[in-house]
Design a protein around this motif. Sequence first.
Motif, mmCIF file in Angstrom:
data_model
loop_
_atom_site.group_PDB
_atom_site.id
_atom_site.type_symbol
_atom_site.label_atom_id
_atom_site.label_comp_id
_atom_site.label_asym_id
_atom_site.label_seq_id
_atom_site.Cartn_x
_atom_site.Cartn_y
_atom_site.Cartn_z
ATOM 1 N N HIS A 195 28.032 37.482 41.526
ATOM 2 C CA HIS A 195 27.243 37.799 40.332
ATOM 3 C C HIS A 195 28.163 38.021 39.129
ATOM 4 O O HIS A 195 27.947 37.455 38.049
ATOM 5 C CB HIS A 195 26.368 39.033 40.550
ATOM 6 C CG HIS A 195 25.830 39.577 39.261
ATOM 7 N ND1 HIS A 195 24.771 39.008 38.595
ATOM 8 C CD2 HIS A 195 26.254 40.606 38.477
ATOM 9 C CE1 HIS A 195 24.565 39.654 37.463
ATOM 10 N NE2 HIS A 195 25.446 40.627 37.357
ATOM 11 N N ASP A 196 29.152 38.859 39.296
ATOM 12 C CA ASP A 196 30.001 39.249 38.161
ATOM 13 C C ASP A 196 30.769 38.065 37.579
ATOM 14 O O ASP A 196 30.874 37.927 36.361
ATOM 15 C CB ASP A 196 30.995 40.344 38.586
ATOM 16 C CG ASP A 196 30.311 41.688 38.805
ATOM 17 O OD1 ASP A 196 29.244 41.909 38.206
ATOM 18 O OD2 ASP A 196 30.840 42.515 39.576
ATOM 19 N N GLU A 212 21.908 40.032 30.950
ATOM 20 C CA GLU A 212 21.503 39.849 32.346
ATOM 21 C C GLU A 212 20.333 38.875 32.521
ATOM 22 O O GLU A 212 20.327 38.089 33.465
ATOM 23 C CB GLU A 212 21.128 41.193 32.987
ATOM 24 C CG GLU A 212 22.292 42.179 33.130
ATOM 25 C CD GLU A 212 23.333 41.774 34.178
ATOM 26 O OE1 GLU A 212 23.153 40.762 34.877
ATOM 27 O OE2 GLU A 212 24.360 42.483 34.271
ATOM 28 N N HIS A 250 28.582 36.096 34.924
ATOM 29 C CA HIS A 250 28.951 36.609 33.598
ATOM 30 C C HIS A 250 30.109 35.883 32.909
ATOM 31 O O HIS A 250 30.111 35.747 31.689
ATOM 32 C CB HIS A 250 29.366 38.087 33.703
ATOM 33 C CG HIS A 250 28.211 39.024 33.861
ATOM 34 N ND1 HIS A 250 27.405 39.399 32.808
ATOM 35 C CD2 HIS A 250 27.718 39.679 34.952
ATOM 36 C CE1 HIS A 250 26.475 40.247 33.240
ATOM 37 N NE2 HIS A 250 26.638 40.428 34.541
HETATM 38 FE FE FE Z 1 25.623 41.902 35.708
#
Ligand code: FE
Length: 288
Positions: free
Chosen positions: A128-129, A174, A133
């Motif tokens: 996820h990170d 997000e 991102h």
């Molecule tokens: Fe996040």
Amino acid sequence: MPVNDPVVAEQTPAADHTIDQCWDRYSEEEHGVWNTLYDRQMKVLKGRAAPEHFKGLELLNLNDGGIPDFRKVNEKLYALTGWQVVTVHGLIPNDVFFNHLANRRFVSGRFIRDADKLDYLPEPDIFHDVFGHVPLLTLPAFADYMQAYGQGGEKAMKVDMIENLTRLYWYTVEFGLINTPEGRRIYGAGIVSSQSESRFCLEGRSPNRIHFDLERIMRTDYRYDDFQQTYFVIDSYEELMESTANVDFGPIYERLKGLPDYKASEVLPSDKVYHEGTQEYAKAGGLE
Ligand code: FE
Ligand code: PHE
């Protein structure tokens, strides 16, 4: 702290809460989980994620085989926008998080989810990170937005308005959507790293899709542990920057203090609505 990562557990974090990624200590299985998730997401994101996301993945070579080595990623990322990725234990205090962002450091967890639980995430993992991102940090306008957000966080803490500012992060960084000439696309990391929400947010009948509106977003509740009931759409990253970084939130916070919140599902007369959701997913009980 994730119990399933001994390399995290054995380290004592520095004052700024960072630890070492210890990239050489990832197992073959852990690298395999990254590869599986990467391939799976690329299939679902085709025609759904924003072009800048794909470009960022490529620029940073995040498909080098296995979990990216931050030393390599940082060389490229720093040259592009002056950002870096640092490793932390897990969730960190707000002030530490804001301080990292304000200094162009994005914090990432070290651990990766288990191979037999690819869709279950009790807290954000490195997929996820990093996959979610980091690609957009190669884009100057978005890189600037993230830094400005960090600075804004330090300011919001002083007036006790973190919850309202967090909603902005939630509905943009997000779970944000963006209009492009080819159609609506995903730029939010929480969606980009989720197979099921990638479809739900764009094609689902259930959620609302509404144009970005700063104050409205800062008054809107969100779902922490399930698909969102509303997604907010920007026209460009410049629009996002201009309506946040170039605006003094001080007077807005003052105004918001006396005003009630909106429910996550609410549609207002003042909204520019692209799609009014049926909310059938949430009404049926959501994730069970
Ligand atoms: Fe996040
Ligand atoms: N301009 C905001 C303030 O005055 C800070 C901010 C910038 C917040 C960008 C979010 C994103 O507090």
